[in-house]
Design a protein around this motif. Structure first.
Motif, PDB file in Angstrom:
ATOM      1  N   VAL A 153      -6.186   3.387  -2.661  1.00 51.40           N
ATOM      2  CA  VAL A 153      -5.314   3.293  -1.492  1.00 51.40           C
ATOM      3  C   VAL A 153      -5.989   3.844  -0.234  1.00 51.40           C
ATOM      4  N   ARG A 165     -11.403  -2.795  -0.253  1.00 51.16           N
ATOM      5  CA  ARG A 165     -10.650  -2.808  -1.508  1.00 51.16           C
ATOM      6  C   ARG A 165     -11.077  -3.979  -2.369  1.00 51.16           C
ATOM      7  N   ARG A 208       0.826  -1.217   0.000  1.00 51.85           N
ATOM      8  CA  ARG A 208       0.000   0.000   0.000  1.00 51.85           C
ATOM      9  C   ARG A 208       0.863   1.272   0.000  1.00 51.85           C
ATOM     10  N   LEU A 213      -3.728   4.502   5.390  1.00 50.34           N
ATOM     11  CA  LEU A 213      -3.191   3.282   4.753  1.00 50.34           C
ATOM     12  C   LEU A 213      -3.419   2.054   5.623  1.00 50.34           C
TER      13      LEU A 213
END
Lengths: 235, 96
Positions: free
Chosen positions: A118, A125, A44, B96
């Motif tokens: 991201v 995702r 990532r 993230l």
């Protein structure tokens, strides 16, 4: 003369300076994200780094095309460099402008799309099974939008607005999920400014002043990103 | 039950446990503070010693004949802690 943007005369050159600031900020964040990827090998971080590199490359192309459009000496130098390839018709050749604009748009849209993926939480995702086909579809749509945008620039900004809206929404969720972390808020606000800047760009047909407004708002967004980056890395 | 910690998170937890104890800690205390098994802790300690993030001191106790081991965090270990905190802040900021 071919123009993609309706830049007010008094603003000529300033947008180049603003874009260079954005380019530098994007490179700094890309470098730091890559460094983290180098340490922990989590993909990532590599994707985020790639997104900001694409953004920086987009700014580079924009700076290049703007410089050629605004400044005759730079245009003359570029013409001399490209003349062996282009031949006599270079000064009227739209293909180089269109190619540069296409590259600017495809890299910028690619950056927004990657950033959208991201910024989503891992469970949201794309699952591996569908990943390749769906990403391929998105890339096709990006290329299509970039080609069409060469003739109707509003399409580029509308697509950017949609992607940036989703990014802002993701970062707002992230701000809530991180117990209202200040840095997460700053990142959300920075992308909000970039989003509003792109909305201003979409109204350039209405008044040239919207271009300057869009550039200023985008600059503010990147300056907030820069301040956030500095606060994180200097702790 | 929390999610599984990554390798770097485990190293961070170990070093943080040492730092929170004033920079030196007994291995048994470290095991409880970092929530690791004896075997796993030893594995990570070996790595940390090899990377010079910590060192093990043996202190001779007057009353006992055996020496007491203490794990001490080094400057490099403190640097790693600071860097990991920066990385975590970056991760939180960018979702993230």
């Amino acid at each position: 003369m071919f123009r993609l943007f309706s830049t007010p005369g008094w603003f000529n050159g300033w947008d180049i300076v603003f874009d260079i600031v954005g380019l530098i900020v994007a490179f700094l964040i890309a470098a730091y994200s890559w460094r983290i990827y180098h340490i922990n090998k989590e993909n990532r971080f590599a994707y985020l780094s790639l997104a900001f590199i694409l953004l920086a490359v987009g700014f580079l192309f924009k700076t290049f095309t703007s410089s050629i459009l605004y400044y005759t000496p730079i245009r003359d130098v570029a013409a001399e460099v490209l003349r062996p390839v282009a031949g006599k018709g270079l000064s009227l050749s739209l293909i180089y402008y269109r190619a540069a604009f296409f590259l600017q748009m495809v890299t910028t849209l690619g950056a927004w799309l990657l950033m959208f993926f991201v910024s989503q939480k891992p469970r949201s995702r794309l699952k591996k099974f569908y990943e390749v086909s769906q990403i391929a579809l998105f890339i096709y749509l990006l290329l299509l939008v970039s080609i069409v945008s060469n003739f109707r620039y509003g399409v580029f900004y509308m697509t950017s607005i949609v992607l940036l809206s989703l990014i802002v929404l993701n970062y707002y969720k992230n701000y809530l999920n991180t117990n209202k972390n200040k840095r997460a808020l700053a990142v959300m606000v920075s992308f909000l400014f970039i989003l509003i800047g792109n909305i201003a760009f979409a109204f350039v047909f209405f008044s040239q002043g919207f271009y300057a407004l869009g550039e200023i708002l985008t600059l503010v967004g990147f300056l907030i990103l820069l301040i956030t980056y500095q606060k994180i890395t200097k702790r | 039950m929390g999610s599984r910690r990554s390798r770097l998170e485990l190293i961070f937890d170990i070093l943080l446990a040492i730092q929170n104890k004033g920079g030196r800690i007994k291995p048994t205390h470290l095991m409880y503070k970092s929530n690791l098994s004896h075997k796993l802790l030893n594995t990570y300690l070996e790595e940390l010693i090899h990377k010079e993030l910590v060192l093990v001191e043996e202190i001779q106790v007057k009353k006992k004949q055996s020496a007491t081991k203490t794990v001490v965090i080094t400057e490099k270990g403190l640097g790693f802690l600071a860097e990991f905190r920066r990385m975590r802040e970056f991760t939180d900021a960018f979702g993230l």
